[in-house]
Design a protein around this motif. Structure first.
Motif, PDB file in Angstrom:
ATOM      1  N   PRO A 127       0.698  -1.317   0.049  1.00  0.00           N
ATOM      2  CA  PRO A 127      -0.100  -0.028   0.024  1.00  0.00           C
ATOM      3  C   PRO A 127       0.922   1.169  -0.116  1.00  0.00           C
ATOM      4  O   PRO A 127       1.949   1.242   0.824  1.00  0.00           O
ATOM      5  N   THR A 128       0.592   2.230  -0.836  1.00  0.00           N
ATOM      6  CA  THR A 128       1.289   3.557  -0.881  1.00  0.00           C
ATOM      7  C   THR A 128       0.856   4.037   0.581  1.00  0.00           C
ATOM      8  O   THR A 128       0.196   3.836   1.325  1.00  0.00           O
ATOM      9  N   VAL A 129       1.784   5.013   1.004  1.00  0.00           N
ATOM     10  CA  VAL A 129       1.867   5.782   2.196  1.00  0.00           C
ATOM     11  C   VAL A 129       0.375   6.347   2.536  1.00  0.00           C
ATOM     12  O   VAL A 129      -0.143   6.386   3.803  1.00  0.00           O
ATOM     13  N   HIS A 130      -0.205   6.927   1.687  1.00  0.00           N
ATOM     14  CA  HIS A 130      -1.604   7.604   2.264  1.00  0.00           C
ATOM     15  C   HIS A 130      -2.659   6.428   2.194  1.00  0.00           C
ATOM     16  O   HIS A 130      -3.766   6.628   2.809  1.00  0.00           O
ATOM     17  N   LYS A 131      -2.421   5.205   1.672  1.00  0.00           N
ATOM     18  CA  LYS A 131      -3.362   4.146   1.961  1.00  0.00           C
ATOM     19  C   LYS A 131      -2.994   3.486   3.269  1.00  0.00           C
ATOM     20  O   LYS A 131      -3.930   3.311   4.213  1.00  0.00           O
ATOM     21  N   ALA A 132      -1.763   3.290   3.583  1.00  0.00           N
ATOM     22  CA  ALA A 132      -1.158   2.632   4.807  1.00  0.00           C
ATOM     23  C   ALA A 132      -1.407   3.354   6.017  1.00  0.00           C
ATOM     24  O   ALA A 132      -1.644   3.027   7.089  1.00  0.00           O
ATOM     25  N   TYR A 133      -1.391   4.813   5.996  1.00  0.00           N
ATOM     26  CA  TYR A 133      -1.465   6.012   6.995  1.00  0.00           C
ATOM     27  C   TYR A 133      -2.742   6.779   6.625  1.00  0.00           C
ATOM     28  O   TYR A 133      -3.718   6.101   6.536  1.00  0.00           O
ATOM     29  N   ASP A 134      -2.150   7.978   6.175  1.00  0.00           N
ATOM     30  CA  ASP A 134      -3.371   8.710   5.678  1.00  0.00           C
ATOM     31  C   ASP A 134      -2.682   9.752   4.897  1.00  0.00           C
ATOM     32  O   ASP A 134      -1.521  10.141   4.907  1.00  0.00           O
ATOM     33  N   GLU A 135      -3.583  10.709   4.292  1.00  0.00           N
ATOM     34  CA  GLU A 135      -3.134  11.662   3.372  1.00  0.00           C
ATOM     35  C   GLU A 135      -2.498  12.560   3.860  1.00  0.00           C
ATOM     36  O   GLU A 135      -1.115  12.987   3.335  1.00  0.00           O
ATOM     37  N   ALA A 136      -2.799  13.248   4.983  1.00  0.00           N
ATOM     38  CA  ALA A 136      -2.040  14.340   5.705  1.00  0.00           C
ATOM     39  C   ALA A 136      -0.623  13.788   6.077  1.00  0.00           C
ATOM     40  O   ALA A 136       0.443  14.483   5.803  1.00  0.00           O
ATOM     41  N   THR A 137      -0.551  12.615   6.856  1.00  0.00           N
ATOM     42  CA  THR A 137       0.725  11.963   7.049  1.00  0.00           C
ATOM     43  C   THR A 137       1.798  11.495   5.864  1.00  0.00           C
ATOM     44  O   THR A 137       2.686  11.962   5.918  1.00  0.00           O
ATOM     45  N   ALA A 138       1.094  11.453   4.771  1.00  0.00           N
ATOM     46  CA  ALA A 138       1.930  11.156   3.226  1.00  0.00           C
ATOM     47  C   ALA A 138       2.378  12.445   2.807  1.00  0.00           C
ATOM     48  O   ALA A 138       3.439  12.575   2.530  1.00  0.00           O
ATOM     49  N   ILE A 139       1.742  13.314   2.965  1.00  0.00           N
ATOM     50  CA  ILE A 139       2.155  14.900   2.705  1.00  0.00           C
ATOM     51  C   ILE A 139       3.554  15.103   3.400  1.00  0.00           C
ATOM     52  O   ILE A 139       4.469  15.588   3.149  1.00  0.00           O
ATOM     53  N   LEU A 140       3.062  14.860   4.713  1.00  0.00           N
ATOM     54  CA  LEU A 140       4.251  15.425   5.834  1.00  0.00           C
ATOM     55  C   LEU A 140       5.490  14.526   5.762  1.00  0.00           C
ATOM     56  O   LEU A 140       6.714  14.845   5.781  1.00  0.00           O
ATOM     57  N   VAL A 141       5.338  13.138   5.362  1.00  0.00           N
ATOM     58  CA  VAL A 141       6.335  12.259   5.097  1.00  0.00           C
ATOM     59  C   VAL A 141       7.319  12.620   3.694  1.00  0.00           C
ATOM     60  O   VAL A 141       8.491  12.501   3.927  1.00  0.00           O
TER      61      VAL A 141
END
Lengths: 308, 308
Positions: free
Chosen positions: B109-123
């Motif tokens: 899963p991509t980061v926004h799928k495994a976590y969430d969109e906000a977290t993926a942006i910050l990652v």
């Protein structure tokens, strides 16, 4: 308004004007050396994000701190612009729908509203990159040790252990990722990361450019930390008090989201008292610089007394 | 499989192993010097984004290019990791719903799928910052001129006039921002920006670390450009041919979105012919290095012959 404050605000707005002009030059459509092409849509959206507003407090602090060591001109201006670009990137990403979901910033549509979400993500990404590019460019300082130090300092202040880490903690504080119980130490750490680290670096950058000795650099870092903390307490007070109209953005946001602020933890009078103590701490840190640091003394007062 | 290719893939996977270990150390939960704290959720999501897969081609190129000048060990490894962190940030942001909207990356899963969109942006934001922090740290090179050069090179390759600019052009090529008519020159420029610039810098970084003279650095840049172009043509060919299963990600994406690729413009045979010419161009650029550059010669062949 006292004569001193009037002089101060003139200095601040004079600095804002030269910072604006410098940012405008950095964000032109013309490719710089080593670049392949600059897509006009991206550049227009970056200009929307970075130009046309803001007190430019961070570059002002860099300019004034560098001046303590006799450094003026292009170097401090470019370093200040780099910090401002970094700050603008953080605003663009913070405003995104999945983050704070804000439609307005300084009374104008946020980047994802004026353009679209994908463009806003890329605008933030490119503003961050440009900040580091500006610092690493020989035009900022002929001495590469200074440039590396600036890059390292900005990266540490803004990355996972600084601003971005603070933003993640801030989202957690809303209870997004499970129950969020924050005590005073947690709130202070969050604020130190999210806004304090970059403000502190804005000041430290002047010391780096001025090749300050360890003692002077340490004093300026201490001043920057006090100013950064004061900025955040004042922000919490403003958030509670100010009207949406005066700020040009939504207010009472922290309360809406159930996030603890220092006003909750210390009460309004406690928060005001803390502001006064932080101003004293900032003053004390500047002792060794004598009257030359008068503008920085006024800057911390401006930060706690500002109405926007 | 020829003995030479077998040796090459062993070299590549050996390098991938040390890069993985080095990235793991950089992404630990423990705050580094100058950092306030590292939020565990952010760190876990950054590790999800950067660890556990990938050929690590970019750091491999940095390591091999540095080796031409007798540079081995921590410096080239850290520089290679910085390029890889930058590459990982671009993947995380490219996968976001408002960008390419991908749910899978390397079969996970991509980061926004495994976590969430906000977290993926910050990652993505924090991976970019970390890339510059790693380059500017004295552990990468004792000589600050080398560190500044690395920062400047990575910034130019990845910012508004490079990778991010290329991503904006790529979104435009889908017709998001109005009709998109792209001729061959437009497609080539887009690809040079979006993927070619970082691949070229991966190689150039080795020359910078090795304090190569202008001629040697220029030859490696020329090699990097040929390799970057070959990588993209091979990618276009793969995108047309390979099955979704083999790639672990959706394929035929460019066709779905109506984007012109070099396969459209040159035909499949023309694209294959271009690959062969680019391999020759890459070889020619390495002439001055003689047998020492054998691994880099194999690298460009690997790039055009890879099946994933």
């Amino acid at each position: 308004m006292t004569p001193s404050i009037s002089t101060f605000t003139t200095r601040l707005s004079d600095a804002a004007r030269i910072v604006e002009a410098s940012l405008e030059a950095l964000l032109s459509d013309k490719p710089a050396s080593g670049e392949i092409a600059r897509p006009p849509r991206l550049m227009a959206a970056m200009r929307h994000a970075a130009l046309g507003g803001g007190k430019r407090l961070r570059p002002f602090l860099t300019l004034e701190a560098a001046r303590l060591f006799g450094r003026e001109g292009e170097g401090p201006l470019r370093a200040g612009c780099a910090v401002e670009l970094l700050h603008c990137y953080s605003l663009v990403h913070d405003d995104l729908p999945s983050m704070d979901d804000d439609d307005l910033r300084r009374g104008r549509p946020t980047v994802h509203k004026a353009y679209d979400e994908a463009t806003a993500i890329l605008v933030g990404d490119a503003l961050q990159t440009l900040a580091f590019e500006v610092l690493a460019d020989p035009a900022t300082a002929p001495d590469s040790a200074i440039r590396s130090d600036l890059v390292l300092g900005l990266a540490r202040a803004s990355g996972l252990g600084g601003m971005v880490g603070g933003q993640l903690l801030d989202l957690s504080a809303e209870g997004r990722y499970g129950p969020a119980e924050m005590d005073e130490a947690d709130v202070r750490r969050l604020q130190m990361m999210k806004t304090g680290a970059i403000l502190t670096f804005s000041v430290e950058a002047g010391a780096i450019l001025g090749q300050a000795d360890q003692a002077a650099r340490g004093s300026l870092v201490e001043y920057g930390r006090a100013l950064g903390a004061a900025f955040q307490v004042a922000d919490d007070i403003l958030d509670r008090e100010a009207s949406a109209e005066a700020l040009g953005k939504r207010t009472g946001k922290d309360q809406d989201k159930g996030k603890a602020t220092l006003v909750d933890l210390l009460g309004m009078e406690g928060a005001r008292q803390e502001c006064r103590q932080l101003v004293e701490r900032a003053d004390a840190a500047l002792d060794a610089f004598g009257p030359r640091a008068q503008t920085l003394r006024e800057a911390v007062r401006f930060v706690v007394e500002r109405q926007v």
